[in-house]
Scaffold this motif. Structure first.
Motif, mmCIF file in Angstrom:
data_model
loop_
_atom_site.group_PDB
_atom_site.id
_atom_site.type_symbol
_atom_site.label_atom_id
_atom_site.label_comp_id
_atom_site.label_asym_id
_atom_site.label_seq_id
_atom_site.Cartn_x
_atom_site.Cartn_y
_atom_site.Cartn_z
ATOM 1 N N VAL A 208 0.829 -1.212 0.000
ATOM 2 C CA VAL A 208 0.000 0.000 0.000
ATOM 3 C C VAL A 208 0.863 1.262 0.000
ATOM 4 O O VAL A 208 0.548 2.246 -0.682
ATOM 5 C CB VAL A 208 -0.984 -0.005 1.196
ATOM 6 N N SER A 209 1.951 1.260 0.753
ATOM 7 C CA SER A 209 2.788 2.471 0.801
ATOM 8 C C SER A 209 3.510 2.706 -0.523
ATOM 9 O O SER A 209 3.558 3.836 -1.027
ATOM 10 C CB SER A 209 3.802 2.361 1.949
ATOM 11 N N LEU A 210 4.044 1.641 -1.127
ATOM 12 C CA LEU A 210 4.773 1.839 -2.384
ATOM 13 C C LEU A 210 3.818 2.179 -3.533
ATOM 14 O O LEU A 210 4.151 2.998 -4.407
ATOM 15 C CB LEU A 210 5.576 0.581 -2.734
ATOM 16 N N THR A 211 2.633 1.562 -3.522
ATOM 17 C CA THR A 211 1.655 1.884 -4.572
ATOM 18 C C THR A 211 1.238 3.345 -4.488
ATOM 19 O O THR A 211 1.179 4.057 -5.505
ATOM 20 C CB THR A 211 0.430 0.963 -4.444
ATOM 21 N N ALA A 212 0.927 3.799 -3.282
ATOM 22 C CA ALA A 212 0.536 5.197 -3.113
ATOM 23 C C ALA A 212 1.687 6.127 -3.491
ATOM 24 O O ALA A 212 1.483 7.165 -4.144
ATOM 25 C CB ALA A 212 0.105 5.432 -1.666
ATOM 26 N N ASN A 213 2.875 5.768 -3.094
ATOM 27 C CA ASN A 213 4.071 6.573 -3.416
ATOM 28 C C ASN A 213 4.227 6.716 -4.924
ATOM 29 O O ASN A 213 4.369 7.831 -5.455
ATOM 30 C CB ASN A 213 5.291 5.870 -2.801
ATOM 31 N N LEU A 214 4.180 5.607 -5.636
ATOM 32 C CA LEU A 214 4.379 5.635 -7.088
ATOM 33 C C LEU A 214 3.254 6.385 -7.793
ATOM 34 O O LEU A 214 3.490 7.174 -8.725
ATOM 35 C CB LEU A 214 4.465 4.190 -7.606
ATOM 36 N N ALA A 215 2.013 6.156 -7.351
ATOM 37 C CA ALA A 215 0.877 6.827 -7.989
ATOM 38 C C ALA A 215 0.969 8.336 -7.802
ATOM 39 O O ALA A 215 0.718 9.111 -8.734
ATOM 40 C CB ALA A 215 -0.422 6.281 -7.409
ATOM 41 N N LEU A 216 1.307 8.774 -6.603
ATOM 42 C CA LEU A 216 1.423 10.213 -6.354
ATOM 43 C C LEU A 216 2.562 10.833 -7.168
ATOM 44 O O LEU A 216 2.421 11.923 -7.716
ATOM 45 C CB LEU A 216 1.656 10.457 -4.864
ATOM 46 N N LEU A 217 3.667 10.126 -7.243
ATOM 47 C CA LEU A 217 4.801 10.649 -8.011
ATOM 48 C C LEU A 217 4.429 10.817 -9.487
ATOM 49 O O LEU A 217 4.666 11.870 -10.088
ATOM 50 C CB LEU A 217 5.994 9.697 -7.867
ATOM 51 N N LEU A 218 3.841 9.789 -10.075
ATOM 52 C CA LEU A 218 3.483 9.865 -11.493
ATOM 53 C C LEU A 218 2.398 10.911 -11.729
ATOM 54 O O LEU A 218 2.504 11.739 -12.658
ATOM 55 C CB LEU A 218 3.014 8.489 -11.985
#
Length: 861
Positions: free
Chosen positions: A480-490
């Motif tokens: 959940v943390s990495l998915t949210a991180n990547l989605a926000l970055l993109l």
């Protein structure tokens, strides 16, 4: 075992580490800079978690410990491509951590570097605490004591802090390598590998193969089976990705693989040497776990490595296993604390010290930062460490470190990643990491209320966000943390733009080399480096800056400063000694204009040179004209004066005797002929200067020579000179009038100097007609031989144009003329008998060899 002797053994081993580090700083420096030391230093990845925790995880969850080592192995397949790019950028920019990397890549944002540093310090405290816990657990287990657990951990933490300070923070110079530290880490990697292999070998030797017995027990056979459900596969895959990202982004891995790298050539050997190391160190894990479950069902699985040798009567092996665990823990603690202290000093302390004009104390603060990090890790161990198994504590830190992956990897290859995107991704990932993993860990340790374990709403359960069930807490928190991180970055990157320094650095990272943001003078930059890093750094910079462009000098100075005080502080310091570089477009325009100006200057210089040459030619012609006028006037004056005087005598004395009258009349005719010859020479000279075309036709050269002899015969008879001739019958395609003029010039010249005879020869030699006119006079003086064909060079009276005209005429007809050596004077010239091509100058030239026996300098006079 006696606690005193065990403590003495621990301190002795730590003392041995000091000796190894000292050896690496001295005679062992070359060994520490070798490829094998580099590959072994990467094994700092294998910590107490590997040495003790993997056996504990294998004893409770089976082969799920393997993904922790499969991830780095798979990442190393990409190393020559990924790590080489990172290594070159780090050396060019002076990067010492991922915090430096992100701060520089995203517009040199000091806030981003400080955020990453603070988060990593907090996120890695569980991992550091894990190492202290491993040492303390092992110490108490072997000593048979139960408390106080913290004493051995505190003592070890202080000793390791001292080691890191002594061998990791000697100077601020980022170019400094820590050979002693690298050799000590490599030594510890060997110790823990050999210790674990010996423990495994000892147990197997005493008890045999555990697998047949394990297959007979359902509770143990499950440990040997691979996952069969989706959640388990997902957990395996997540652990492989998580461990791979952790291997890339752990501060200690960046330090040993990038900062301490000496040569790029070490990468290929490390790319297969390190996976081999992981394979060997994991060989005994599963057998030890199975025998632990079989023989020690009530024992802590994390201590099977120590308990099994003791149970089998191998106290020595148990002590060696304890030292192996200490090696695994201390190597990690030393390098990790050093890497974190550098990040803290670069991104948290340097800006503050610069503001309060106390940057000179940065080295002291960096050493204090090491001690502070170590004490914080010890504090975390006291607060929460005893509530967790070793592997669980390490995985929490792995998930924290993995939050750098989206911004780090996309920033390395994707120019579209923006600072706002990176910041949003990091904040989102960090918040979810804290909510799903870190705060629940503190809650389980009863340092936070129980609500941090359950959440305010079922959909906000920290270990089951949005109702997700079935995943273990680490896998859930990581995904959940990495998915949210990547989605926000993109998402944020696509919605925002970048300009200025951020756009420039994004372009530079994509190209793999830095761009010049500021320009400075080498001397001023060296003075700045000397003030901040010491005189040695200033002198080293001046040596490196030789031959570099100003932009490269500034980049070199910035890299040195950034490695010591961080990129943000380095940029502030450089502002005092540099100026902003012009924009790239302006530089290209200036370069284009500069090229055009240089081309125009070269054209002007060429025109000036041609004008100067033309002026010199005009000047020479003008001088020649003046000389000609003076010479002609002088030559004309003498016969004119004689003619006038003779005419006046004849007019004034009509009664002169007949004899006298004839004598004066003869003199009058002679002077008139002299006048006529002078006028003919002047006319011939002016025709040559005007470049009039030749009138070439088939010509009988023998008849031409006979005509010339007939014309000079009266003069020769008058002077009492005998004319001789040897004329071969030859014909040529040439201008007969000009050949006759040459012959008459040479014959008159010979009659003027001859004493009793003049000889004319015409022969054929080498495809050419050779004329030779020789007399028995005194010859040409040696000092005058080089000048006889120059205009107005008269050595016996006359205009000095005769031989000059003869040379120009002969060369215009395609021949050569020269003065030969010997008695008297002998002039020879050639004419081509066979014409091979047209002369673009108007004459016709033939290809003929040099006449035999004629020196080249004379043949071309």
């Amino acid at each position: 075992m006696n606690p005193f002797w065990l403590l003495l053994l621990l301190l002795t081993y730590l003392g041995l580490l000091f000796l190894v580090a000292l050896f690496g700083e001295g005679r062992g420096r070359r060994l520490a800079q070798g490829p094998w030391a580099y590959a072994l230093s990467l094994a700092v990845y294998a910590t107490a978690w590997t040495f003790f925790g993997s056996v504990g995880r294998a004893a409770t969850e089976g082969a799920t410990f393997l993904p922790i080592y499969l991830g780095p192995t798979l990442v190393l397949l990409l190393w020559p491509f990924l790590h080489l790019r990172l290594l070159r950028l780090a050396k060019a920019y002076g990067l010492t951590s991922w915090a430096d990397f992100l701060a520089v890549r995203f517009g040199r944002d000091p806030g981003l570097g400080a955020l990453v540093t603070g988060f990593l310090v907090v996120g890695l405290l569980p991992y550091l605490a894990l190492q202290l816990k491993a040492i303390a657990q092992g110490f108490l287990f072997l000593s048979g004591e139960e408390a106080p657990l913290a004493d051995a951990a505190l003592l070890t933490a202080l000793a390791l802090a001292l080691f890191a300070i002594l061998f990791g923070t000697r100077r601020l110079d980022p170019a400094e390598r820590h050979e002693g530290l690298v050799l000590a880490v490599a030594f510890e990697s060997l110790v823990k590998l050999l210790a674990l292999l010996l423990v495994g070998g000892f147990v197997l030797l005493r008890l045999g193969n555990p697998f047949p017995e394990a297959r007979g027990r359902p509770d143990l056979e499950a440990l040997l089976l691979f996952p069969t459900d989706l959640e388990a596969y997902l957990s395996w895959g997540a652990l492989v990705v998580l461990s791979g990202l952790a291997f890339l982004f752990l501060p200690r891995q960046f330090h040993v693989s990038v900062v301490e790298n000496v040569k790029e050539e070490h990468l290929p050997k490390a790319a297969w040497g390190f996976p081999l190391y992981l394979f060997l160190i994991n060989l005994p894990i599963l057998p030890l776990a199975l025998y632990g479950r079989l023989l020690l069902p009530g024992e802590n699985p994390d201590l099977y490595v120590l308990a099994l040798p003791l149970t089998l009567g191998g106290e020595g092996i148990a002590l060696l296993a304890f030292l192996g665990g200490v090696s695994a823990a201390t190597a990690m603690v030393i390098v990790e604390s050093l890497a974190l202290s550098i990040m803290v000093s670069n991104h948290l302390l340097s800006p503050l010290l610069l503001r309060f004009r106390a940057l000179g104390s940065l080295l002291l603060w960096r050493r204090l930062a090491i001690l502070l990090v170590m004490l914080l890790a010890y504090l975390y161990f006291r607060l929460a460490g005893e509530a967790y198994a070793l592997v669980a504590m390490g995985l929490i830190s792995f998930v924290a470190v993995a939050q750098l992956a989206p911004a780090g990897l996309l920033g390395l290859f994707w120019k579209g990643a923006t600072r706002q995107g990176a910041l949003a991704g990091l904040l989102g990932g960090m918040a979810l990491w804290a909510y799903t993993l870190f705060l629940p860990a503190l809650a389980r340790s009863e340092w936070l209320p129980e609500v941090f374990l359950t959440g305010p709403h079922p959909l906000l359960h920290p270990e089951g966000l949005l109702g997700i069930r079935g995943l273990d807490p680490v896998t859930h928190g990581f995904l959940v943390s990495l998915t949210a991180n990547l989605a926000l970055l993109l998402g944020v990157s696509l919605l925002t733009g970048k300009e200025g320094a951020e756009a420039r650095e994004a372009e530079a990272f994509a190209r793999g080399r830095p761009q010049a943001g500021r320009l400075g003078e080498a001397e001023e930059l060296a003075q700045l480096l000397a003030r901040v890093l010491g005189p040695e750094a200033g002198e080293a910079f001046l040596q490196r800056a030789q031959g570099l462009a100003p932009s490269e000098q500034t980049a070199q100075a910035e890299a040195m400063l950034a490695g010591a005080v961080g990129p943000a502080t380095a940029r502030l310091l450089l502002a005092s000694a540099t100026r902003e570089a012009p924009p790239e477009a302006l530089l290209e325009e200036a370069a284009r204009e500069s090229r055009e100006v240089r081309a125009y200057a070269r054209a002007l210089e060429e025109a000036r040179r041609e004008l100067a040459e033309a002026y010199e030619r005009l000047k020479a012609l003008d001088e020649a004209k003046d000389e000609l006028l003076a010479a002609v006037s002088h030559e004309l004056k003498t016969p004119l004066t004689a003619v006038r005087a003779l005419a006046e005598i004849l007019e004034a004395h009509p009664d002169l005797p007949e004899g006298e009258r004839r004598r004066f009349t003869a003199l009058l005719v002679k002077e008139a002929a002299r006048l006529s010859r002078l006028v003919e020479e002047v006319l011939a000279y002016t025709r040559l200067q005007a470049g009039l075309p030749l009138a070439q036709r088939p010509t009988d050269l023998r008849a031409l020579a006979e005509e010339a002899l007939a014309l000079v015969e009266p003069l020769a008879g008058e002077q009492g000179i005998r004319m001789e001739a040897h004329l071969a019958p030859l014909r040529a395609f040439t201008d007969g009038d000009r050949v006759l003029q040459v012959l008459l010039n040479l014959l008159h010249n010979a009659l003027r100097h001859g004493r009793s005879r003049v000889r004319l020869e015409l022969t054929a030699e080498g495809g050419e007609a050779l004329f030779r006119v020789a007399d028995d006079g005194p010859g040409v003086p040696a000092e005058a031989r080089a000048l006889v064909f120059e205009p107005f060079q008269s050595f016996s009276g006359g205009t000095g144009l005769g031989l000059f005209l003869a040379r120009r005429l002969v060369e215009g007809l395609g021949g050569r003329i020269w003065l030969e050596e010997g008695q008297g004077a002998a002039f020879a010239f050639t004419l081509p008998l066979e014409v091979s091509h047209e002369d673009p100058g108007g004459g016709r030239r033939g290809e003929h060899p040099d006449p035999p026996g004629v020196p080249p300098e004379e043949g071309r006079a």
